[in-house]
Design a protein around this motif. Structure first.
Motif, PDB file in Angstrom:
ATOM      1  N   VAL A 155       1.058  -1.207  -0.112  1.00 42.15           N
ATOM      2  CA  VAL A 155      -0.563   0.148   0.284  1.00 42.15           C
ATOM      3  C   VAL A 155       0.984   1.145  -0.185  1.00 42.15           C
ATOM      4  CG1 VAL A 155      -1.947  -1.334   0.849  1.00 42.15           C
ATOM      5  CG2 VAL A 155      -0.302  -0.108   2.873  1.00 42.15           C
ATOM      6  N   GLY A 156       2.173   0.927  -0.150  1.00 41.32           N
ATOM      7  CA  GLY A 156       2.443   2.345  -0.317  1.00 41.32           C
ATOM      8  C   GLY A 156       3.804   2.559   0.710  1.00 41.32           C
ATOM      9  N   PRO A 157       4.662   3.973   0.755  1.00 38.37           N
ATOM     10  CA  PRO A 157       4.136   4.702  -0.023  1.00 38.37           C
ATOM     11  C   PRO A 157       4.987   5.087  -1.106  1.00 38.37           C
ATOM     12  CG  PRO A 157       6.047   5.382   1.447  1.00 38.37           C
ATOM     13  CD  PRO A 157       5.370   3.922   2.011  1.00 38.37           C
ATOM     14  N   GLY A 158       4.466   5.862  -2.288  1.00 36.17           N
ATOM     15  CA  GLY A 158       4.550   5.314  -3.509  1.00 36.17           C
ATOM     16  C   GLY A 158       3.754   6.340  -4.430  1.00 36.17           C
ATOM     17  N   PRO A 159       3.861   7.111  -5.305  1.00 32.06           N
ATOM     18  CA  PRO A 159       3.150   7.505  -6.221  1.00 32.06           C
ATOM     19  C   PRO A 159       1.547   6.972  -6.903  1.00 32.06           C
ATOM     20  CG  PRO A 159       5.341   6.743  -7.726  1.00 32.06           C
ATOM     21  CD  PRO A 159       5.393   6.151  -6.078  1.00 32.06           C
ATOM     22  N   TYR A 160       0.979   8.139  -6.787  1.00 28.35           N
ATOM     23  CA  TYR A 160      -0.539   7.944  -7.135  1.00 28.35           C
ATOM     24  C   TYR A 160      -0.762   7.356  -7.685  1.00 28.35           C
ATOM     25  CZ  TYR A 160      -5.519   9.016  -7.576  1.00 28.35           C
ATOM     26  OH  TYR A 160      -7.213   9.325  -7.335  1.00 28.35           O
ATOM     27  N   THR A 161      -0.820   6.848  -9.209  1.00 28.06           N
ATOM     28  CA  THR A 161      -1.058   6.261  -9.890  1.00 28.06           C
ATOM     29  C   THR A 161      -0.955   5.108 -10.186  1.00 28.06           C
ATOM     30  OG1 THR A 161      -0.884   8.291 -11.992  1.00 28.06           O
ATOM     31  CG2 THR A 161      -1.445   5.533 -12.789  1.00 28.06           C
ATOM     32  N   GLY A 162       0.792   4.768  -9.859  1.00 29.88           N
ATOM     33  CA  GLY A 162       1.011   3.679  -9.891  1.00 29.88           C
ATOM     34  C   GLY A 162       0.481   2.771  -8.852  1.00 29.88           C
ATOM     35  N   LEU A 163       0.931   3.625  -7.721  1.00 30.84           N
ATOM     36  CA  LEU A 163       0.231   2.764  -6.189  1.00 30.84           C
ATOM     37  C   LEU A 163      -1.351   2.357  -6.621  1.00 30.84           C
ATOM     38  CD1 LEU A 163       0.872   1.869  -3.210  1.00 30.84           C
ATOM     39  CD2 LEU A 163       0.398   4.852  -2.957  1.00 30.84           C
ATOM     40  N   ARG A 164      -2.377   3.123  -6.770  1.00 28.08           N
ATOM     41  CA  ARG A 164      -3.510   2.628  -7.325  1.00 28.08           C
ATOM     42  C   ARG A 164      -4.079   1.784  -7.650  1.00 28.08           C
ATOM     43  NH1 ARG A 164      -6.983   5.850  -4.861  1.00 28.08           N
ATOM     44  NH2 ARG A 164      -9.104   5.458  -5.798  1.00 28.08           N
ATOM     45  N   VAL A 165      -3.455   1.576  -9.257  1.00 28.59           N
ATOM     46  CA  VAL A 165      -3.567   0.691 -10.168  1.00 28.59           C
ATOM     47  C   VAL A 165      -3.070  -0.772  -8.671  1.00 28.59           C
ATOM     48  CG1 VAL A 165      -2.336  -0.907 -11.165  1.00 28.59           C
ATOM     49  CG2 VAL A 165      -2.547   1.216 -11.808  1.00 28.59           C
ATOM     50  N   GLY A 166      -2.056  -1.188  -8.180  1.00 33.45           N
ATOM     51  CA  GLY A 166      -2.661  -1.873  -7.258  1.00 33.45           C
ATOM     52  C   GLY A 166      -3.317  -2.677  -6.601  1.00 33.45           C
ATOM     53  N   VAL A 167      -3.108  -1.111  -5.755  1.00 33.65           N
ATOM     54  CA  VAL A 167      -4.139  -0.895  -4.371  1.00 33.65           C
ATOM     55  C   VAL A 167      -6.031  -1.280  -4.815  1.00 33.65           C
ATOM     56  CG1 VAL A 167      -5.897   0.015  -2.962  1.00 33.65           C
ATOM     57  CG2 VAL A 167      -2.886  -0.001  -3.099  1.00 33.65           C
ATOM     58  N   ALA A 168      -6.644  -1.283  -5.674  1.00 32.63           N
ATOM     59  CA  ALA A 168      -7.612  -1.155  -6.575  1.00 32.63           C
ATOM     60  C   ALA A 168      -7.410  -2.607  -7.411  1.00 32.63           C
ATOM     61  CB  ALA A 168      -7.995  -0.397  -7.667  1.00 32.63           C
ATOM     62  N   SER A 169      -6.672  -2.789  -8.087  1.00 33.54           N
ATOM     63  CA  SER A 169      -6.790  -4.689  -8.182  1.00 33.54           C
ATOM     64  C   SER A 169      -6.889  -5.399  -7.205  1.00 33.54           C
ATOM     65  CB  SER A 169      -5.584  -4.954  -9.429  1.00 33.54           C
ATOM     66  OG  SER A 169      -5.782  -4.086 -10.742  1.00 33.54           O
ATOM     67  N   ALA A 170      -5.877  -5.486  -5.914  1.00 37.80           N
ATOM     68  CA  ALA A 170      -6.244  -6.015  -5.022  1.00 37.80           C
ATOM     69  C   ALA A 170      -8.064  -5.892  -4.406  1.00 37.80           C
ATOM     70  CB  ALA A 170      -5.567  -5.983  -3.645  1.00 37.80           C
ATOM     71  N   ALA A 171      -8.161  -4.993  -4.588  1.00 39.03           N
ATOM     72  CA  ALA A 171      -9.607  -4.722  -4.498  1.00 39.03           C
ATOM     73  C   ALA A 171     -10.958  -5.240  -4.807  1.00 39.03           C
ATOM     74  CB  ALA A 171     -10.274  -3.222  -4.004  1.00 39.03           C
ATOM     75  N   SER A 172     -10.321  -5.060  -6.180  1.00 39.29           N
ATOM     76  CA  SER A 172     -11.681  -6.121  -6.660  1.00 39.29           C
ATOM     77  C   SER A 172     -11.269  -7.293  -6.926  1.00 39.29           C
ATOM     78  CB  SER A 172     -10.420  -5.199  -8.604  1.00 39.29           C
ATOM     79  OG  SER A 172     -11.076  -4.104  -8.759  1.00 39.29           O
ATOM     80  N   LEU A 173     -10.236  -7.702  -6.714  1.00 37.45           N
ATOM     81  CA  LEU A 173     -10.320  -9.357  -7.080  1.00 37.45           C
ATOM     82  C   LEU A 173     -10.419  -9.829  -5.805  1.00 37.45           C
ATOM     83  CD1 LEU A 173      -6.574 -10.182  -8.513  1.00 37.45           C
ATOM     84  CD2 LEU A 173      -8.146 -10.085  -9.108  1.00 37.45           C
ATOM     85  N   GLY A 174     -10.588  -8.830  -4.368  1.00 31.66           N
ATOM     86  CA  GLY A 174     -10.964  -9.625  -3.373  1.00 31.66           C
ATOM     87  C   GLY A 174     -12.230  -9.426  -3.486  1.00 31.66           C
ATOM     88  N   LEU A 175     -12.678  -9.501  -3.536  1.00 32.88           N
ATOM     89  CA  LEU A 175     -14.799  -8.679  -3.728  1.00 32.88           C
ATOM     90  C   LEU A 175     -15.091  -9.887  -5.631  1.00 32.88           C
ATOM     91  CD1 LEU A 175     -15.200  -4.983  -4.219  1.00 32.88           C
ATOM     92  CD2 LEU A 175     -16.184  -6.083  -2.914  1.00 32.88           C
ATOM     93  N   ALA A 176     -14.386  -9.829  -6.404  1.00 31.14           N
ATOM     94  CA  ALA A 176     -14.917 -11.410  -7.006  1.00 31.14           C
ATOM     95  C   ALA A 176     -14.667 -12.598  -6.605  1.00 31.14           C
ATOM     96  CB  ALA A 176     -14.274 -10.825  -8.690  1.00 31.14           C
ATOM     97  N   TRP A 177     -13.459 -12.265  -5.746  1.00 39.06           N
ATOM     98  CA  TRP A 177     -13.204 -13.929  -5.240  1.00 39.06           C
ATOM     99  C   TRP A 177     -13.732 -14.892  -3.808  1.00 39.06           C
ATOM    100  CZ3 TRP A 177      -7.413 -13.508  -6.509  1.00 39.06           C
ATOM    101  CH2 TRP A 177      -7.430 -14.160  -7.843  1.00 39.06           C
ATOM    102  N   ARG A 178     -14.702 -13.123  -2.909  1.00 37.29           N
ATOM    103  CA  ARG A 178     -15.003 -13.101  -1.800  1.00 37.29           C
ATOM    104  C   ARG A 178     -13.819 -13.530  -1.006  1.00 37.29           C
ATOM    105  NH1 ARG A 178     -21.320 -15.400  -3.128  1.00 37.29           N
ATOM    106  NH2 ARG A 178     -21.541 -13.934  -4.346  1.00 37.29           N
ATOM    107  N   VAL A 179     -12.555 -12.906  -1.100  1.00 35.35           N
ATOM    108  CA  VAL A 179     -11.843 -13.610  -0.083  1.00 35.35           C
ATOM    109  C   VAL A 179     -11.340 -12.370   1.209  1.00 35.35           C
ATOM    110  CG1 VAL A 179     -10.977 -15.667  -1.476  1.00 35.35           C
ATOM    111  CG2 VAL A 179      -9.612 -13.079  -1.834  1.00 35.35           C
ATOM    112  N   PRO A 180     -10.484 -12.196   2.196  1.00 34.03           N
ATOM    113  CA  PRO A 180     -10.072 -10.725   2.901  1.00 34.03           C
ATOM    114  C   PRO A 180      -8.880 -10.723   1.489  1.00 34.03           C
ATOM    115  CG  PRO A 180      -9.516 -13.430   3.138  1.00 34.03           C
ATOM    116  CD  PRO A 180     -10.312 -13.522   2.569  1.00 34.03           C
ATOM    117  N   VAL A 181      -8.860  -9.499   1.200  1.00 35.62           N
ATOM    118  CA  VAL A 181      -7.607  -8.155   1.405  1.00 35.62           C
ATOM    119  C   VAL A 181      -6.823  -7.730   2.351  1.00 35.62           C
ATOM    120  CG1 VAL A 181      -7.101  -7.294  -0.384  1.00 35.62           C
ATOM    121  CG2 VAL A 181      -9.171  -8.085  -1.404  1.00 35.62           C
TER     122      VAL A 181
END
Length: 222
Positions: free
Chosen positions: A59-85
């Motif tokens: 979750v960083g710290p890191g630059p805004y754009t690159g950091l959000r790519v990973g965090v948003a992807s992790a959140a999306s996968l957690g919702l799709a797979w119904r697993v904790p993130v």
């Protein structure tokens, strides 16, 4: 427990699949401008149809754009797979790798923050202070006497395998997440607030740690 770990907080995009104490597969691509392009194909390649029990993201710290790519992807996968993130401070991954490589005592883990600044945190057996962002000339001279890893002539990047190794025993033991971080601290609008709230907690909510103050601030009309 099979854990998918990923980090996009630096120039590197890193993905790993971890089971118990075994890395099943990992991949890394270094290009600060292509996180969004390469992350999804890397996840597909690494997961390879396996069932994932939890997702861990740097979750960083890191630059805004690159950091959000990973965090948003992790959140999306957690919702799709119904697993904790869960989130891990990306500097913790650099520190973990440094300890595994033999460093001992107190040291500083850092990342290039661009703009002639450095993201950094102080470590011993755990995170002692940080994360912060500063120009080198703003640092306490005492910090410069400690060993530094992650920046300099041989930069290191947060690695997803280290994130997985940090998170696995904590998740298995049922360690709770750190308290939800306020938006004020998360967005770095109060110097040092993020570090103060995190303390030495390792399992964090999956929200970006920007640390740096935002470039654009809403104006207030009188």
């Amino acid at each position: 427990m099979i854990i998918l770990a990923l980090d996009t907080s630096s120039a590197a995009t890193s993905v790993a699949l971890f089971d118990g104490d075994v890395i099943l597969k990992s991949a890394r691509h270094i290009d600060a401008r292509r996180h969004a392009e390469v992350l999804a194909p890397m996840i597909v390649e690494v997961v390879a149809g396996r069932t994932v029990d939890a997702v861990v993201c740097g979750v960083g710290p890191g630059p805004y754009t690159g950091l959000r790519v990973g965090v948003a992807s992790a959140a999306s996968l957690g919702l799709a797979w119904r697993v904790p993130v869960v989130g891990i401070c990306s500097l913790d991954a650099i520190a973990y790798a440094a300890r595994a490589g033999g460093i001992s005592g107190e040291f500083i883990a850092g990342l290039d923050a661009r703009r002639k600044e450095i993201y950094w945190a102080r470590y011993g057996e755990q995170r002692l202070a940080g994360p912060y962002v500063n120009r080198p000339d703003e640092l306490d001279p005492e910090l410069l006497t400690l060993p530094w890893v992650g920046v300099g002539d041989t930069p290191a990047y947060p690695d997803a395998t280290a994130l997985a190794r940090i998170a696995s025993p904590l998740l298995s033991a049922g360690v709770p997440l750190a308290a939800r971080i306020t938006n004020l601290a998360t967005h770095g609008t109060d110097d040092g607030a993020t570090a103060k709230q995190l303390g030495n907690q390792q399992l964090l909510p999956p929200f970006p740690l920007y640390v740096r103050r935002p470039d654009a601030v809403a104006g207030i009309k009188s």
